[in-house]
Design a protein around this motif. Structure first.
Motif, PDB file in Angstrom:
ATOM      1  N   PHE A  55     -75.788-107.106 -35.939  1.00 18.96           N
ATOM      2  CA  PHE A  55     -74.966-107.883 -36.923  1.00 18.96           C
ATOM      3  C   PHE A  55     -75.994-107.761 -38.329  1.00 18.96           C
ATOM      4  O   PHE A  55     -75.171-107.986 -39.315  1.00 18.96           O
ATOM      5  CB  PHE A  55     -74.813-109.098 -36.327  1.00 18.96           C
ATOM      6  CG  PHE A  55     -73.620-109.553 -35.600  1.00 18.96           C
ATOM      7  CD1 PHE A  55     -72.325-109.422 -36.167  1.00 18.96           C
ATOM      8  CD2 PHE A  55     -73.606-109.078 -34.223  1.00 18.96           C
ATOM      9  CE1 PHE A  55     -71.042-109.495 -35.520  1.00 18.96           C
ATOM     10  CE2 PHE A  55     -72.319-109.328 -33.524  1.00 18.96           C
ATOM     11  CZ  PHE A  55     -71.347-109.366 -34.219  1.00 18.96           C
ATOM     12  N   GLU A  56     -77.307-107.504 -38.342  1.00 17.84           N
ATOM     13  CA  GLU A  56     -77.761-107.569 -39.392  1.00 17.84           C
ATOM     14  C   GLU A  56     -77.423-106.480 -40.087  1.00 17.84           C
ATOM     15  O   GLU A  56     -77.039-106.342 -41.554  1.00 17.84           O
ATOM     16  CB  GLU A  56     -79.418-107.596 -39.296  1.00 17.84           C
ATOM     17  CG  GLU A  56     -80.037-108.939 -38.903  1.00 17.84           C
ATOM     18  CD  GLU A  56     -81.541-108.538 -38.671  1.00 17.84           C
ATOM     19  OE1 GLU A  56     -82.005-107.395 -38.583  1.00 17.84           O
ATOM     20  OE2 GLU A  56     -82.031-109.757 -38.224  1.00 17.84           O
ATOM     21  N   SER A  57     -77.033-105.265 -39.348  1.00 15.95           N
ATOM     22  CA  SER A  57     -76.540-103.932 -40.088  1.00 15.95           C
ATOM     23  C   SER A  57     -75.158-104.179 -40.358  1.00 15.95           C
ATOM     24  O   SER A  57     -74.796-103.541 -41.525  1.00 15.95           O
ATOM     25  CB  SER A  57     -76.711-102.834 -39.100  1.00 15.95           C
ATOM     26  OG  SER A  57     -78.097-102.583 -38.393  1.00 15.95           O
ATOM     27  N   ARG A  58     -74.329-104.863 -39.583  1.00 21.42           N
ATOM     28  CA  ARG A  58     -72.979-104.878 -40.229  1.00 21.42           C
ATOM     29  C   ARG A  58     -72.844-105.695 -41.412  1.00 21.42           C
ATOM     30  O   ARG A  58     -71.906-105.207 -42.163  1.00 21.42           O
ATOM     31  CB  ARG A  58     -72.297-105.787 -38.979  1.00 21.42           C
ATOM     32  CG  ARG A  58     -71.832-104.990 -37.673  1.00 21.42           C
ATOM     33  CD  ARG A  58     -70.854-105.563 -36.795  1.00 21.42           C
ATOM     34  NE  ARG A  58     -69.594-105.732 -37.510  1.00 21.42           N
ATOM     35  CZ  ARG A  58     -68.538-106.193 -37.131  1.00 21.42           C
ATOM     36  NH1 ARG A  58     -68.378-106.781 -35.871  1.00 21.42           N
ATOM     37  NH2 ARG A  58     -67.412-105.965 -37.631  1.00 21.42           N
ATOM     38  N   ILE A  59     -73.699-106.849 -41.466  1.00 23.09           N
ATOM     39  CA  ILE A  59     -73.810-107.326 -42.815  1.00 23.09           C
ATOM     40  C   ILE A  59     -73.998-106.514 -44.284  1.00 23.09           C
ATOM     41  O   ILE A  59     -73.257-106.647 -45.084  1.00 23.09           O
ATOM     42  CB  ILE A  59     -74.748-108.575 -42.892  1.00 23.09           C
ATOM     43  CG1 ILE A  59     -74.488-109.842 -41.877  1.00 23.09           C
ATOM     44  CG2 ILE A  59     -75.032-109.240 -44.160  1.00 23.09           C
ATOM     45  CD1 ILE A  59     -75.356-110.702 -41.647  1.00 23.09           C
ATOM     46  N   VAL A  60     -75.158-105.877 -43.819  1.00 21.03           N
ATOM     47  CA  VAL A  60     -75.360-104.938 -44.931  1.00 21.03           C
ATOM     48  C   VAL A  60     -74.186-104.055 -45.341  1.00 21.03           C
ATOM     49  O   VAL A  60     -73.616-103.686 -46.409  1.00 21.03           O
ATOM     50  CB  VAL A  60     -76.625-103.894 -44.857  1.00 21.03           C
ATOM     51  CG1 VAL A  60     -76.902-102.906 -45.810  1.00 21.03           C
ATOM     52  CG2 VAL A  60     -77.754-105.162 -44.773  1.00 21.03           C
ATOM     53  N   VAL A  61     -73.637-103.138 -43.993  1.00 23.37           N
ATOM     54  CA  VAL A  61     -72.633-102.292 -44.433  1.00 23.37           C
ATOM     55  C   VAL A  61     -71.317-102.785 -44.713  1.00 23.37           C
ATOM     56  O   VAL A  61     -70.661-102.189 -45.654  1.00 23.37           O
ATOM     57  CB  VAL A  61     -72.551-101.368 -42.981  1.00 23.37           C
ATOM     58  CG1 VAL A  61     -71.171-100.447 -42.939  1.00 23.37           C
ATOM     59  CG2 VAL A  61     -73.723-100.482 -42.647  1.00 23.37           C
ATOM     60  N   GLU A  62     -70.870-103.918 -44.178  1.00 29.46           N
ATOM     61  CA  GLU A  62     -69.656-104.325 -44.258  1.00 29.46           C
ATOM     62  C   GLU A  62     -69.489-104.995 -45.800  1.00 29.46           C
ATOM     63  O   GLU A  62     -68.252-105.197 -46.215  1.00 29.46           O
ATOM     64  CB  GLU A  62     -68.942-105.124 -43.196  1.00 29.46           C
ATOM     65  CG  GLU A  62     -68.917-104.167 -41.991  1.00 29.46           C
ATOM     66  CD  GLU A  62     -67.936-104.484 -40.992  1.00 29.46           C
ATOM     67  OE1 GLU A  62     -66.688-104.928 -41.327  1.00 29.46           O
ATOM     68  OE2 GLU A  62     -68.286-104.524 -39.714  1.00 29.46           O
ATOM     69  N   ALA A  63     -70.438-105.537 -45.990  1.00 30.17           N
ATOM     70  CA  ALA A  63     -70.458-106.192 -47.416  1.00 30.17           C
ATOM     71  C   ALA A  63     -70.179-105.248 -48.535  1.00 30.17           C
ATOM     72  O   ALA A  63     -69.512-105.446 -49.346  1.00 30.17           O
ATOM     73  CB  ALA A  63     -71.911-107.079 -47.626  1.00 30.17           C
ATOM     74  N   ALA A  64     -71.033-104.123 -48.315  1.00 31.98           N
ATOM     75  CA  ALA A  64     -70.913-103.088 -49.260  1.00 31.98           C
ATOM     76  C   ALA A  64     -69.268-102.642 -49.264  1.00 31.98           C
ATOM     77  O   ALA A  64     -68.599-102.246 -50.263  1.00 31.98           O
ATOM     78  CB  ALA A  64     -71.769-101.911 -49.182  1.00 31.98           C
ATOM     79  N   ILE A  65     -68.917-102.358 -48.042  1.00 35.85           N
ATOM     80  CA  ILE A  65     -67.408-101.876 -47.898  1.00 35.85           C
ATOM     81  C   ILE A  65     -66.505-102.739 -48.629  1.00 35.85           C
ATOM     82  O   ILE A  65     -65.520-102.347 -49.252  1.00 35.85           O
ATOM     83  CB  ILE A  65     -67.058-101.515 -46.377  1.00 35.85           C
ATOM     84  CG1 ILE A  65     -67.998-100.123 -46.011  1.00 35.85           C
ATOM     85  CG2 ILE A  65     -65.431-101.587 -46.188  1.00 35.85           C
ATOM     86  CD1 ILE A  65     -67.750-100.211 -44.341  1.00 35.85           C
ATOM     87  N   ALA A  66     -66.635-104.155 -48.251  1.00 39.97           N
ATOM     88  CA  ALA A  66     -65.752-105.305 -48.927  1.00 39.97           C
ATOM     89  C   ALA A  66     -65.688-105.066 -50.199  1.00 39.97           C
ATOM     90  O   ALA A  66     -64.755-104.909 -51.096  1.00 39.97           O
ATOM     91  CB  ALA A  66     -65.977-106.546 -48.390  1.00 39.97           C
ATOM     92  N   ARG A  67     -66.965-105.011 -51.189  1.00 47.11           N
ATOM     93  CA  ARG A  67     -66.792-104.906 -52.436  1.00 47.11           C
ATOM     94  C   ARG A  67     -66.136-103.496 -52.878  1.00 47.11           C
ATOM     95  O   ARG A  67     -65.430-103.678 -53.948  1.00 47.11           O
ATOM     96  CB  ARG A  67     -68.441-104.882 -53.077  1.00 47.11           C
ATOM     97  CG  ARG A  67     -69.256-106.088 -52.373  1.00 47.11           C
ATOM     98  CD  ARG A  67     -70.681-106.104 -53.242  1.00 47.11           C
ATOM     99  NE  ARG A  67     -70.493-106.262 -54.694  1.00 47.11           N
ATOM    100  CZ  ARG A  67     -70.000-107.182 -55.416  1.00 47.11           C
ATOM    101  NH1 ARG A  67     -70.324-108.295 -54.996  1.00 47.11           N
ATOM    102  NH2 ARG A  67     -70.116-107.111 -56.693  1.00 47.11           N
TER     103      ARG A  67
END
Length: 246
Positions: free
Chosen positions: A111-123
């Motif tokens: 989930f630490e990885s998902r936060i980084v990846v999906e935050a960038a994706i959402a932006r």
């Protein structure tokens, strides 16, 4: 404009939509999104979910049935065959390693990885998404609103929701990481989704994400995605704790 779930797929010359959909369904079974004994959604629902024809769905289901991973019979519901024996036979026949690589990592790291990846994706999605993409997300949420008591169709739709957003990041590396990380602990998520109110909670969080994307607001999209991931993390962590305490 191509509007199916395959719009952003790089299709090999010898791969048809039927083959790609069959691969998707097999992947869902191997990852635990579809489990032994699950009733498969109807041809109509699968065609709508993946944006393909019913003929494509029938062809894909026939392939998966040939692998021994679903049971298709006239006059009866199509069910997933994912017993340990069936999965072992498929992996042995197709040269798969046991288990999914992501599932060998701990929940915090994933989930630490998902936060980084999906935050960038959402932006990035908020800056790139077009009216067609927003319409497709709206249709997914309209369907999800009727799935509060249907964990299997909801999780299939949930996966499509996240995948569609990742496609509009226009970054294949981020999209690939997102898809891999989503596969973590799907068997646990299934247990979470059968709890009262769990599906409706995820649906409401999806609505907040869509609202931010509709405004083309990168900051709001990131906040909504992170709030959703925090909810998914906390409920997954709690379920894992319950299971380990048994």
């Amino acid at each position: 404009m191509e509007t199916s779930a395959f719009a952003f797929e790089k299709t090999l010359k010898n791969k048809t939509k039927k083959d790609i959909l069959a691969d998707k369904l097999v992947g869902m079974i191997l990852d635990g999104l579809l489990r032994d004994g699950d009733v498969m959604p109807s041809e109509r629902d699968l065609a709508q979910l993946f944006g393909v024809s019913r003929e494509t769905v029938r062809g894909a289901m026939s392939l998966v049935s040939g692998y021994g991973l679903i049971s298709v019979s006239h006059g009866a519901k199509t069910r997933v065959c994912a017993s340990d024996k069936a999965l072992e036979a498929y992996r042995r026949q197709h040269g798969f390693d046991e288990g999914h690589a992501v599932n060998r990592h701990d929940v915090d790291s994933v989930f630490e990885s998902r936060i980084v990846v999906e935050a960038a994706i959402a932006r990035k999605a908020a800056m790139n998404i077009d009216d067609d993409g927003l319409m497709r997300l709206e249709r997914l949420l309209e369907a999800q609103a009727a799935m509060f008591d249907s964990p299997v169709p909801f999780q299939l739709s949930d996966q499509n929701f996240h995948k569609l957003i990742s496609e509009y990041a226009h970054n294949e590396i981020l999209a690939g990481y997102s898809e891999e990380l989503y596969a973590y602990g799907l068997n646990v998520r299934r247990q979470v989704m059968i709890e009262p109110g769990a599906i409706e909670r995820s649906y409401r969080e999806h609505c907040h994400i869509l609202e931010a994307l509709q405004r083309r607001d990168p900051d709001a999209a990131e906040r909504a995605m992170l709030a959703h991931l925090d909810s998914v993390y906390r409920t997954t962590r709690a379920k894992l704790g319950q299971d380990q305490g048994q």
